[in-house]
Design an enzyme around this catalytic site. Structure first.
Site, PDB file in Angstrom:
ATOM      1  N   GLY A  36       0.780  -1.395   0.069  1.00 48.38           N
ATOM      2  CA  GLY A  36      -0.064  -0.062   0.052  1.00 48.38           C
ATOM      3  C   GLY A  36       0.804   1.194  -0.124  1.00 48.38           C
ATOM      4  N   VAL A  72       1.408  -4.632   3.323  1.00 48.84           N
ATOM      5  CA  VAL A  72       0.091  -5.081   4.070  1.00 48.84           C
ATOM      6  C   VAL A  72       0.206  -7.028   4.357  1.00 48.84           C
ATOM      7  CG1 VAL A  72      -2.508  -5.014   3.997  1.00 48.84           C
ATOM      8  CG2 VAL A  72      -0.991  -3.513   2.610  1.00 48.84           C
ATOM      9  N   ASP A 128      -6.395  10.098  -1.752  1.00 48.19           N
ATOM     10  CA  ASP A 128      -5.651   9.072  -2.694  1.00 48.19           C
ATOM     11  C   ASP A 128      -6.813   7.874  -3.177  1.00 48.19           C
ATOM     12  OD1 ASP A 128      -2.914   6.463  -2.487  1.00 48.19           O
ATOM     13  OD2 ASP A 128      -3.737   7.880  -4.240  1.00 48.19           O
ATOM     14  N   LYS A 146      -0.711  -3.399   7.921  1.00 40.92           N
ATOM     15  CA  LYS A 146      -0.151  -2.400   7.277  1.00 40.92           C
ATOM     16  C   LYS A 146       1.009  -2.101   8.121  1.00 40.92           C
ATOM     17  CE  LYS A 146      -3.041  -0.488   3.960  1.00 40.92           C
ATOM     18  NZ  LYS A 146      -3.452   0.682   3.211  1.00 40.92           N
TER      19      LYS A 146
END
Ligand SMILES: *[C@@H]1O[C@H](CO)[C@@H](O)[C@H](O)[C@H]1NC(C)=O
Ligand SMILES: *[C@@H]1O[C@H](CO)[C@@H](O)[C@H](O)[C@H]1NC(C)=O
Ligand SMILES: *[C@@H]1O[C@H](CO)[C@@H](O)[C@H](O)[C@H]1NC(C)=O
Ligand SMILES: *[C@@H]1O[C@H](CO)[C@@H](O)[C@H](O)[C@H]1NC(C)=O
Ligand SMILES: *[C@@H]1O[C@H](CO)[C@@H](O)[C@H](O)[C@H]1NC(C)=O
Ligand SMILES: *[C@@H]1O[C@H](CO)[C@@H](O)[C@H](O)[C@H]1NC(C)=O
Ligand SMILES: *[C@@H]1O[C@H](CO)[C@@H](O)[C@H](O)[C@H]1NC(C)=O
Ligand SMILES: *[C@@H]1O[C@H](CO)[C@@H](O)[C@H](O)[C@H]1NC(C)=O
Length: 900
Positions: free
Chosen positions: A603, A608, A720, A622
């Protein structure tokens, strides 16, 4: 050329005159009684609460640190380091501060303006089982003291400072600089006489580099009670270099106004040159390892001498003393009288200290030295927050049990201001608290009257808490108060006249909505009315209570039955609830992810991993190791914010981890992966999504984003938005992920926020963001438009066939002929309502308008998608052939498409 200037810059060692010898006659005869322990504070950090013990060497009682700090955790040194060193008990345990940027001890009951010695010891001993040696900073109150660089697990790092304490307490703070978790083994404070260490004043302090007792001491460190101030005089002798000399006679203390003594036991030993040596020089040189100190402020040496031998008639012991290349000082030690020579002003620090004694031409005997101390100078010119403000805010902190980062000084240093406080800083004077925002802080109880002690406060926001009781009238006496927000509490009584008056004459903005029990105007508070209210309440309450009681009984029954059946479901649920806001250690993450075995993906924030909580809940972890302390602060604020955001279309955070260099976010696991893979995944055998499924996913994602934009306070821009950040659970319900990059942005400032870094993903960046770093909700809308285009077309954001073209341009180009089937994803096999499809396409193109003002809001987007979905549902029973017919007809319509 440099020499003369050096001479000027360098300070001279001042010789304490033999005045002391004259005064020696009045030397008090001290009894056998040990010197007073009054004012000593001796803390064994990490010792269980309420325990204490007597140190076997010094006989000083050490106590638990529980009463001196409200942060951190007790940890035991790991077993392999327990046995070494014939270890003093204070190295058996430590207190570590894994979850706060600044962990502080407060040492109370001091005499303001007095000199104190503070000593902190650090022995890592792999207490956390991580075998990672941390580096962190130590602060004396609001002033930088030194960096603590732990270079071995078994070694002890000693930090000692001699300083004037201005207030009636002093804080020692450990600051996480992003290189490991701060910890501490022990902390001690010793009062000094103000005549000692004349270089130390209110604005400068001395940090110990070395303190040595020269000669043969049987390797014994002299401390209390031999040294009444409990300074630690480390032995230094080296038979290869020096001859040890000593006396059994007591060496007189150098008392009087110039008192600056070393204990007799220290002065009774010394070193000189070896018997057979030709040399007439004693040189003490050692690497200073002071990379952490501000060399600009310089260093200070204090040298102690006493003649230990009776000299024959014509014998002379005279030598020049040179400290760090400074000037010569010819000197003759006196028989059994301790003298000290020292820098009045600090001299330049070198990477090694060098104290050299060279016999003069006239001297018949070689030089000697009995002891020395070497310090670096630090500034203590920063002052803490106004004392009245400090005591008021501390009382408030205790009353409402504030945790957050409410530790150390409230305003200083600026980078550590307590959450929710704003302070004013002036050049000469202490910082003051000017505003407090404790909105939505879960505060309970009444409104503290200590708020009225914050005399410079302009704004007090206590909205959306559970505050009860009445409003203290003293708040009206705060001269600078311009905003008082009490919205959304359970405050009762009436508004004090003083506040009401200031509110009416416009000097105060007073907000008190959503306090159901507050009497706004006095008329509504008549007792008669209350009686009426009471009756109504009774009428309503009694039946409600009955229903609730019956309901509760039923629930209880059901629960009991379930328990009997051995169902673990409810306890699992409880665990989950408990895990809200949970903070994990790195070790726990290792367990959860089975040592980071299965990588789910990569990510924006880090790698992750797949994992399972103890209760079997599947999670995604994460993980990354951070690069700076700035990152850590941002990360923590964000993690804490994200844990508070809950929406069915936002991936929820189960917890987070900040442990040493590791930062991690633990999310709920989304078993069907992300939308990108689903649309054009690696797995071609994957059954393609239907148009209805796609619309649902788009709608749910839009609702998640709408929540971020409209319902969060402060609002968020996701930054994002992309198909790989839209995750699907086993029911194909969509949730937006990766808030790691979110930033709160304040409506009040501007319509946009600027950021220094471009964050986001190529192909999804809104033109204004890519070009000018201007960012607002409309940038998310743009990115969402791109997502919607992908959902419709199944194409990637950047198409590379004969030429490289962005999906927005590609769609506009192909649609200009009014032909939608050219762009719709063929894998849907034409199975869709064409009106709905056109509508969705229109929406996608509006979202990707170049001008942000032309784009719809996420609320509009969600409403439009809802409409598309309704069109699709109406059409659900259509046959394929039928559909083709519709499509042909509708797609031939002339479209007036917006062009780029
Ligand atoms: C540390 O060790 C002591 C006794 O050896 C034990 O009582 C205590 O619980 C331990 N503390 C921690 C935090 O493990
Ligand atoms: C800590 O000390 C080690 C060597 O002992 C050194 O390599 C490292 O750079 C130091 N770290 C800091 C932050 O000073
Ligand atoms: C402390 O000493 C330094 C150096 O002698 C001097 O510059 C400074 O003014 C002194 N500060 C106070 C408050 O006396
Ligand atoms: C002091 O310690 C050193 C090193 O541990 C050792 O070599 C020396 O013999 C000791 N001296 C005495 C007097 O115990
Ligand atoms: C050095 O000389 C002194 C007296 O001059 C003597 O007592 C001592 O034993 C000698 N030490 C050595 C190592 O020769
Ligand atoms: C220490 O200082 C002396 C006198 O200035 C000099 O001769 C000697 O070389 C210095 N030693 C070191 C290690 O710098
Ligand atoms: C050293 O001796 C010379 C003569 O022998 C004398 O002039 C000088 O003053 C003496 N120096 C000191 C510091 O006593
Ligand atoms: C206090 O903080 C909340 C958000 O945490 C914000 O909405 C509010 O406007 C702030 N109050 C003031 C007076 O700035």
């Amino acid at each position: 050329m440099c020499a003369p200037s050096k001479m000027v810059r360098r300070s001279s060692l001042t010789l304490l005159l033999c005045l002391a010898a004259a005064v020696a006659g009045v030397l008090q005869v001290r009894g056998q009684r040990a010197p007073s322990l009054e004012g000593f504070i001796t803390i064994d950090c990490g010792l269980p609460e309420q325990s204490s013990y007597v140190d076997p060497v010094t006989k000083i009682r050490a106590m638990s640190d529980a009463g001196f700090t409200d942060a951190g955790y007790n940890r035991n040194t790991s077993a392999e380091y327990m046995g070494q060193l014939r270890m003093a008990p204070n190295y058996h345990n430590v207190r570590s501060f894994p979850d706060t940027d600044r962990g502080c001890y407060t040492l109370p009951s001091l005499t303001p303006g007095s000199k104190y010695l503070l000593r902190a010891l650090f022995r890592y001993g792999n207490y956390d089982g991580l075998d990672r040696l941390p580096v962190f900073d130590l602060y004396l109150g609001v002033n930088f003291w030194r960096t603590v660089n732990i270079s071995t697990a078994e070694g002890v790092v000693q930090a000692e400072v001699i300083a004037v304490v201005l207030d009636d307490s002093v804080q020692v703070c450990l600051v996480n600089t992003g290189s490991g978790t701060p910890f501490i083994s022990s902390l001690a404070l010793r009062p000094l006489e103000n005549t000692l260490y004349r270089q130390v004043n209110a604005t400068q302090a001395l940090v110990l580099v070395d303190r040595r007792n020269m000669g043969d001491t049987g390797n014994f460190t002299i401390r209390y009670p031999d040294d009444p101030y409990d300074r630690a005089w480390l032995p230094w002798s080296n038979p290869k270099l020096w001859l040890d000399i000593s006396t059994k006679e007591k060496v007189q203390e150098n008392i009087g106004s110039l008192r600056l003594h070393a204990p007799s036991a220290v002065l009774q030993t010394a070193v000189t040159v070896l018997n057979d040596s030709e040399s007439k020089t004693v040189e003490l040189s050692w690497k200073t390892e002071m990379d952490h100190v501000d060399r600009m402020l310089g260093c200070v040496a204090i040298l102690y001498f006493a003649e230990l031998q009776i000299l024959a008639g014509d014998a002379v012991r005279e030598f020049n003393i040179i400290v760090d290349d400074g000037p010569n000082h010819p000197y003759r030690p006196k028989y059994l009288v301790g003298d000290a020579l020292y820098d009045v002003k600090p001299h330049e620090c070198l990477s090694r200290y060098n104290i050299t004694m060279v016999a003069t031409a006239n001297s018949t005997l070689p030089p000697t030295i009995n002891a020395f101390e070497y310090f670096s100078v630090i500034s203590t010119a920063n002052v803490g927050t106004d004392l009245q403000d400090v005591s008021a805010i501390n009382a408030i902190k205790v009353k409402y049990q504030m945790k957050k980062n409410w530790m150390g000084d409230p305003c200083a240093p600026k980078t550590f201001v307590w959450d929710g406080l704003t302070c004013s800083y002036v050049i000469s004077g202490r910082p003051r608290i000017t505003s407090i925002n404790m909105s939505s802080g879960g505060l309970k109880g009444d409104i503290s009257s200590y708020f009225a002690d914050l005399k410079d406060i302009q704004s007090l926001d206590l909205s959306y808490n559970k505050l009860t009781g009445s409003i203290p009238n003293v708040l009206a006496q705060l001269p600078s108060l311009v905003l008082l927000d009490l919205t959304g509490n359970q405050i009762n009584g009436s508004i004090p006249s003083g506040l009401l008056k200031r509110s009416q004459d416009g000097t105060l903005t007073l907000r008190y909505n959503k306090n159901p029990n507050l009497c706004i105007d006095n008329n509504s508070c008549q007792p008669t009315k209350r009686e009426n209210n009471f009756k109504i309440v009774v009428c309503i309450v009694v039946p409600i209570v009955a229903v609730v009681v019956i309901g509760a009984l039923v629930v209880l029954l059901i629960l009991m039955v379930r328990k009997k059946k051995g169902s673990t479901k409810s306890s699992k649920q409880q665990d989950r609830q408990h895990l809200d806001n949970h903070r994990f250690t790195y070790k726990e993450l290792e367990t959860i992810t089975d040592n980071f075995k299965i990588v789910l993906g990569q990510g924006g924030f880090g790698t992750v991993y797949d994992g399972f909580l103890q209760d079997g809940t599947q999670v995604a972890v994460k993980l990354r190791s951070q690069s700076s302390s700035q990152d850590v602060r941002e990360f923590l604020t964000e993690a804490q914010t994200i844990t508070k955001i809950h929406h069915k279309n936002l991936v929820s955070l189960v917890g987070y981890c900040k442990d040493g260099i590791y930062l991690a976010l633990v999310y709920e696991h989304m078993s069907k992966g992300n939308l990108e893979d689903k649309l054009r995944g690696k797995n071609d055998k994957d059954v393609s999504l239907t148009w209805r499924q796609r619309l649902c996913i788009a709608l749910q994602s839009a609702q998640g984003l709408e929540y971020l934009h409209k319902s969060c306070s402060p609002p968020f821009v996701h930054r994002d938005v992309k198909t790989s950040n839209i995750l699907l659970n086993k029911n194909l319900e969509a949730k937006v992920a990766d808030f790691g990059l979110m930033k709160a942005f304040s409506k009040e400032d501007d319509t946009h926020i600027s950021t220094v870094r471009v964050i986001g993903t190529r192909g999804y960046l809104a033109p204004e963001y890519a070009a000018a770093l201007q960012l607002n909700e409309k940038s998310d809308v743009y990115s969402f438009g791109v997502v919607l285009l992908e959902v419709i077309t199944g194409q990637p954001t950047i198409l590379e066939s004969t030429e490289v073209i962005h999906i927005v341009q590609w769609a506009r180009l192909h649609l200009s002929g009014g032909n939608i089937e050219e762009v719709v994803d063929g894998r849907m096999q034409g199975d869709f309502n064409v009106n709905g499809m056109w509508k969705a396409m229109d929406l996608a193109l509006k979202c990707t308008e170049h001008d942000p003002a032309q784009r719809p809001t996420m609320t509009d987007v969600a409403a439009q998608l809802q409409y598309c979905l309704e069109l699709e549902s109406e059409d659900q029973n259509r046959g394929n052939a039928n559909n083709n017919f519709h499509m042909m007809k509708d797609s031939s319509r002339d479209r007036d498409l917006p062009m780029m």
